[in-house]
Design a protein around this motif. Structure first.
Motif, short mmCIF file in Angstrom:
data_model
loop_
_atom_site.label_atom_id
_atom_site.label_comp_id
_atom_site.label_asym_id
_atom_site.label_seq_id
_atom_site.Cartn_x
_atom_site.Cartn_y
_atom_site.Cartn_z
N LEU A 47 -8.45 -4.62 5.53
CA LEU A 47 -7.40 -4.46 4.53
C LEU A 47 -6.37 -5.58 4.60
O LEU A 47 -5.92 -6.07 3.56
N TYR A 48 -6.01 -6.00 5.81
CA TYR A 48 -5.07 -7.11 5.93
C TYR A 48 -5.70 -8.42 5.44
O TYR A 48 -5.02 -9.27 4.90
N ALA A 49 -7.01 -8.57 5.63
CA ALA A 49 -7.69 -9.78 5.15
C ALA A 49 -7.60 -9.86 3.63
O ALA A 49 -7.44 -10.94 3.06
N LYS A 50 -7.71 -8.72 2.96
CA LYS A 50 -7.67 -8.73 1.50
C LYS A 50 -6.25 -8.75 0.95
O LYS A 50 -5.94 -9.49 0.02
N PHE A 51 -5.37 -7.92 1.54
CA PHE A 51 -4.04 -7.74 0.95
C PHE A 51 -2.92 -8.50 1.66
O PHE A 51 -1.84 -8.63 1.11
N ASP A 97 -11.53 -0.55 -2.14
CA ASP A 97 -10.32 -0.76 -1.35
C ASP A 97 -9.55 0.55 -1.20
O ASP A 97 -9.05 0.87 -0.12
N GLN A 98 -9.45 1.29 -2.28
CA GLN A 98 -8.74 2.56 -2.23
C GLN A 98 -9.43 3.53 -1.29
O GLN A 98 -8.79 4.28 -0.56
N GLN A 99 -10.75 3.51 -1.27
CA GLN A 99 -11.49 4.37 -0.34
C GLN A 99 -11.20 3.99 1.11
O GLN A 99 -11.07 4.85 1.97
N LYS A 157 5.69 -11.05 -6.55
CA LYS A 157 4.88 -10.16 -7.36
C LYS A 157 3.65 -9.75 -6.57
O LYS A 157 3.14 -10.50 -5.75
N ASN A 158 3.18 -8.56 -6.87
CA ASN A 158 1.97 -8.06 -6.23
C ASN A 158 0.77 -8.57 -7.02
O ASN A 158 0.51 -8.13 -8.13
N SER A 159 0.07 -9.51 -6.42
CA SER A 159 -1.07 -10.10 -7.12
C SER A 159 -2.39 -9.52 -6.64
O SER A 159 -3.44 -9.87 -7.16
N ALA A 160 -2.36 -8.64 -5.67
CA ALA A 160 -3.60 -8.08 -5.14
C ALA A 160 -4.10 -6.97 -6.06
O ALA A 160 -3.36 -6.05 -6.40
N GLU A 161 -5.32 -7.08 -6.44
CA GLU A 161 -5.98 -6.07 -7.28
C GLU A 161 -6.65 -5.07 -6.35
O GLU A 161 -7.41 -5.45 -5.46
N VAL A 162 -6.37 -3.79 -6.53
CA VAL A 162 -6.93 -2.74 -5.68
C VAL A 162 -8.15 -2.16 -6.36
O VAL A 162 -8.05 -1.50 -7.40
#
Length: 129
Positions: free
Chosen positions: A117-121, A18-20, A9-14
């Motif tokens: 981004l890789y650190a977060k997602f 992050d979108q920017q 499951k995708n547990s990362a909240e964007v």
């Protein structure tokens, strides 16, 4: 439609920030692609001019050569043709250096964004081509 493997499951909240960053990454990739295509075109043109210069050097200095200006060919002295080719070659070298510098700048920005981004997602995001 689910893009993740079964059971994952995708547990990362964007967040908006992050979108920017993702949008900025995409913009930089597009710019890099355009600059890379232009760089390749200029490098090819420089190779053609180098080859042409070597051929024209073999001609006697007093002989006339056909030189293309726009859509027209004109007869000019070999020495003048060589001078024009040297000027064009210098211009191309300058433009190539500028483009390489711009691409390097984009690469450093892309590297920093990738790291964030890789650190977060982690594996939930794919920034590779």
């Amino acid at each position: 439609m689910e893009l993740l493997p079964k059971g994952q499951k995708n547990s990362a909240e964007v967040s908006w920030e992050d979108q920017q960053k993702i949008n900025e990454f995409s913009t930089h990739i597009s710019k890099k692609d355009i600059l890379t295509a232009e760089l390749e075109k200029l490098q090819t043109e420089k190779e053609y001019i180098d080859d042409l210069s070597m051929e024209i050097e073999l001609i006697d200095e007093d002989d006339n050569v056909d030189y293309k200006i726009g859509d027209t060919f004109v007869l000019i002295k070999q020495s003048e043709a060589m001078e024009r080719l040297e000027n064009q070659n210098g211009y191309l070298e300058t433009k190539i250096t500028e483009l390489e510098t711009q691409i390097e700048g984009l690469d450093s920005k892309l590297g920093a964004l990738k790291k964030q981004l890789y650190a977060k997602f982690g594996t939930a995001i794919n920034l590779e081509r």
